[in-house]
Design a protein around this motif. Structure first.
Motif, PDB file in Angstrom:
ATOM      1  N   GLU A 173       0.811  -1.210   0.000  1.00  0.00           N
ATOM      2  CA  GLU A 173       0.000   0.000   0.000  1.00  0.00           C
ATOM      3  C   GLU A 173       0.850   1.270   0.000  1.00  0.00           C
ATOM      4  N   PHE A 174       2.143   1.130   0.301  1.00  0.00           N
ATOM      5  CA  PHE A 174       3.043   2.275   0.280  1.00  0.00           C
ATOM      6  C   PHE A 174       3.859   2.342  -1.015  1.00  0.00           C
ATOM      7  N   GLY A 175       3.494   1.505  -1.982  1.00  0.00           N
ATOM      8  CA  GLY A 175       4.195   1.503  -3.261  1.00  0.00           C
ATOM      9  C   GLY A 175       5.532   0.781  -3.214  1.00  0.00           C
ATOM     10  N   ILE A 176       5.685  -0.116  -2.242  1.00  0.00           N
ATOM     11  CA  ILE A 176       6.932  -0.859  -2.078  1.00  0.00           C
ATOM     12  C   ILE A 176       6.671  -2.329  -2.373  1.00  0.00           C
ATOM     13  N   ARG A 177       7.406  -2.852  -3.342  1.00  0.00           N
ATOM     14  CA  ARG A 177       7.262  -4.248  -3.748  1.00  0.00           C
ATOM     15  C   ARG A 177       8.366  -5.094  -3.107  1.00  0.00           C
ATOM     16  N   VAL A 178       8.066  -6.366  -2.827  1.00  0.00           N
ATOM     17  CA  VAL A 178       9.038  -7.283  -2.235  1.00  0.00           C
ATOM     18  C   VAL A 178       8.933  -8.631  -2.945  1.00  0.00           C
ATOM     19  N   ASN A 179      10.054  -9.109  -3.482  1.00  0.00           N
ATOM     20  CA  ASN A 179      10.099 -10.391  -4.189  1.00  0.00           C
ATOM     21  C   ASN A 179      11.363 -11.155  -3.807  1.00  0.00           C
ATOM     22  N   SER A 180      11.351 -12.449  -4.057  1.00  0.00           N
ATOM     23  CA  SER A 180      12.527 -13.285  -3.831  1.00  0.00           C
ATOM     24  C   SER A 180      12.976 -13.954  -5.118  1.00  0.00           C
ATOM     25  N   VAL A 181      14.293 -14.126  -5.251  1.00  0.00           N
ATOM     26  CA  VAL A 181      14.838 -15.002  -6.289  1.00  0.00           C
ATOM     27  C   VAL A 181      15.445 -16.206  -5.581  1.00  0.00           C
ATOM     28  N   ASN A 182      15.217 -17.397  -6.138  1.00  0.00           N
ATOM     29  CA  ASN A 182      15.601 -18.643  -5.476  1.00  0.00           C
ATOM     30  C   ASN A 182      16.476 -19.493  -6.400  1.00  0.00           C
ATOM     31  N   PRO A 183      17.778 -19.192  -6.431  1.00  0.00           N
ATOM     32  CA  PRO A 183      18.661 -19.909  -7.352  1.00  0.00           C
ATOM     33  C   PRO A 183      18.987 -21.330  -6.887  1.00  0.00           C
ATOM     34  N   THR A 184      19.326 -22.152  -7.868  1.00  0.00           N
ATOM     35  CA  THR A 184      19.981 -23.427  -7.607  1.00  0.00           C
ATOM     36  C   THR A 184      21.453 -23.135  -7.335  1.00  0.00           C
ATOM     37  N   ALA A 185      22.306 -24.137  -7.386  1.00  0.00           N
ATOM     38  CA  ALA A 185      23.744 -23.909  -7.246  1.00  0.00           C
ATOM     39  C   ALA A 185      24.202 -22.953  -8.343  1.00  0.00           C
ATOM     40  N   VAL A 186      24.954 -21.940  -7.941  1.00  0.00           N
ATOM     41  CA  VAL A 186      25.412 -20.900  -8.864  1.00  0.00           C
ATOM     42  C   VAL A 186      26.930 -21.007  -9.013  1.00  0.00           C
ATOM     43  N   MET A 187      27.409 -20.879 -10.233  1.00  0.00           N
ATOM     44  CA  MET A 187      28.828 -21.066 -10.507  1.00  0.00           C
ATOM     45  C   MET A 187      29.677 -19.834 -10.182  1.00  0.00           C
ATOM     46  N   THR A 188      29.575 -19.408  -8.927  1.00  0.00           N
ATOM     47  CA  THR A 188      30.553 -18.482  -8.358  1.00  0.00           C
ATOM     48  C   THR A 188      31.823 -19.289  -8.086  1.00  0.00           C
ATOM     49  N   GLU A 189      32.877 -18.649  -7.631  1.00  0.00           N
ATOM     50  CA  GLU A 189      34.081 -19.397  -7.288  1.00  0.00           C
ATOM     51  C   GLU A 189      33.773 -20.406  -6.184  1.00  0.00           C
ATOM     52  N   MET A 190      32.980 -19.997  -5.208  1.00  0.00           N
ATOM     53  CA  MET A 190      32.596 -20.900  -4.131  1.00  0.00           C
ATOM     54  C   MET A 190      31.737 -22.044  -4.654  1.00  0.00           C
ATOM     55  N   GLY A 191      30.816 -21.712  -5.562  1.00  0.00           N
ATOM     56  CA  GLY A 191      29.939 -22.728  -6.127  1.00  0.00           C
ATOM     57  C   GLY A 191      30.688 -23.763  -6.947  1.00  0.00           C
ATOM     58  N   LYS A 192      31.659 -23.299  -7.719  1.00  0.00           N
ATOM     59  CA  LYS A 192      32.474 -24.228  -8.512  1.00  0.00           C
ATOM     60  C   LYS A 192      33.211 -25.206  -7.626  1.00  0.00           C
ATOM     61  N   ALA A 193      33.754 -24.708  -6.522  1.00  0.00           N
ATOM     62  CA  ALA A 193      34.479 -25.575  -5.596  1.00  0.00           C
ATOM     63  C   ALA A 193      33.542 -26.573  -4.921  1.00  0.00           C
ATOM     64  N   ALA A 194      32.352 -26.113  -4.555  1.00  0.00           N
ATOM     65  CA  ALA A 194      31.418 -26.966  -3.832  1.00  0.00           C
ATOM     66  C   ALA A 194      30.842 -28.080  -4.700  1.00  0.00           C
ATOM     67  N   TRP A 195      30.724 -27.816  -6.009  1.00  0.00           N
ATOM     68  CA  TRP A 195      30.089 -28.778  -6.908  1.00  0.00           C
ATOM     69  C   TRP A 195      31.046 -29.320  -7.964  1.00  0.00           C
ATOM     70  N   SER A 196      32.335 -29.360  -7.635  1.00  0.00           N
ATOM     71  CA  SER A 196      33.346 -29.824  -8.593  1.00  0.00           C
ATOM     72  C   SER A 196      33.367 -31.343  -8.731  1.00  0.00           C
ATOM     73  N   ASP A 197      32.836 -32.045  -7.726  1.00  0.00           N
ATOM     74  CA  ASP A 197      32.777 -33.506  -7.777  1.00  0.00           C
ATOM     75  C   ASP A 197      31.671 -33.936  -8.742  1.00  0.00           C
ATOM     76  N   PRO A 198      32.008 -34.582  -9.866  1.00  0.00           N
ATOM     77  CA  PRO A 198      30.995 -34.962 -10.868  1.00  0.00           C
ATOM     78  C   PRO A 198      29.879 -35.822 -10.291  1.00  0.00           C
ATOM     79  N   ALA A 199      30.219 -36.723  -9.373  1.00  0.00           N
ATOM     80  CA  ALA A 199      29.195 -37.601  -8.795  1.00  0.00           C
ATOM     81  C   ALA A 199      28.200 -36.795  -7.967  1.00  0.00           C
ATOM     82  N   LYS A 200      28.703 -35.847  -7.197  1.00  0.00           N
ATOM     83  CA  LYS A 200      27.836 -34.986  -6.396  1.00  0.00           C
ATOM     84  C   LYS A 200      26.985 -34.100  -7.289  1.00  0.00           C
ATOM     85  N   ALA A 201      27.594 -33.521  -8.317  1.00  0.00           N
ATOM     86  CA  ALA A 201      26.867 -32.637  -9.227  1.00  0.00           C
ATOM     87  C   ALA A 201      25.770 -33.394  -9.973  1.00  0.00           C
TER      88      ALA A 201
END
Length: 248
Positions: A173-201
């Protein structure tokens, strides 16, 4: 594919700005004309980001889980903002049977409490200045479907998604919108390291129709869409960026 957005004369706060998705959001917003305020704990990383992002970027060294008064004092002189991206988040891997109270408290304080507290501060500034604005919470597909050894993390993101809906209901009512984005695993540097195991990925990719993980740009473009007037009639939405994992 990149979509052009124009945020000229818009002030936008981004938390968790020093690395990964938050860093990319800041750079993209600066390129789109926004005056960006990036908040994170790592001063050196923020200074490096400022050197790349240019003169329209201001860095704020702070812990998002600090007290409301401390955060309000830090942000007061920069109010009002036109947009907020609650991107800061942490995770920890512990089995459900042995998830500690300390882990639950720490994750909830960053992933749930901090976005709500910072949103309250920003909304008060928007309302005082009669500014219509947009808040985007960076959640996770883990808020929609459970992941093994992620009890605290999944619960915190599910709580954030409900906070998104509750805030959208009350702030609209004050003209303010609120939304969420819900990503899967993202290929940031951290993401690449976390999902580098082919079996896990493979365990995750086999349930994704597109058969790939998300890139930072996939998330950034969705965040910019929600911040922009292109989504002027969209609020309270939980957007999976997961290659169909949660819906197919």
């Amino acid at each position: 594919m990149s979509v052009a957005f124009d945020f000229t004369n818009k002030k936008i706060l981004v938390t968790g700005a020093s690395q990964g998705i938050g860093r990319s959001i800041c750079i993209s917003l600066c390129k789109s004309g926004a005056q960006v305020f990036g908040m994170a704990r790592n001063a050196a990383s923020l200074e490096a980001l400022a050197a790349e992002a240019g003169s329209t970027f201001t860095h704020l060294v702070a812990d998002v889980s600090s007290g409301p008064e401390e955060l309000a004092s830090l942000l007061e002189k920069h109010q009002p903002f036109h947009g907020l991206v609650n991107n800061a988040g942490i995770a920890a891997l512990e089995q459900a049977e042995s998830t500690s109270v300390e882990t639950m408290d720490r994750i909830m304080s960053v992933n749930f409490r901090a976005p709500v507290v910072i949103s309250q501060i920003i909304v008060r500034g928007m309302r005082a200045a009669t500014v219509s604005g947009s808040i985007v919470n960076v959640s996770s597909q883990a808020g929609i479907v459970p992941l093994k050894d992620h009890l605290a993390y999944c619960s915190s993101k599910a709580a954030l998604d409900m906070a998104t809906r509750c805030m959208a209901l009350e702030f609209g009512e004050f003209g303010i919108r609120v939304n969420s984005v819900n990503p899967t695993a993202v290929m940031t540097e951290m993401g690449k390291a976390a999902w580098s195991d082919p079996a896990k990925a493979k365990q995750l990719l086999d349930h994704m129709p597109v058969r790939r993980f998300a890139e930072e740009s996939d998330v950034v473009q969705s965040v910019l869409f929600f911040l922009s007037e292109a989504s002027a009639m969209t609020t309270g939405h939980i957007l999976p960026i997961d290659g169909g994992f949660t819906t197919c």
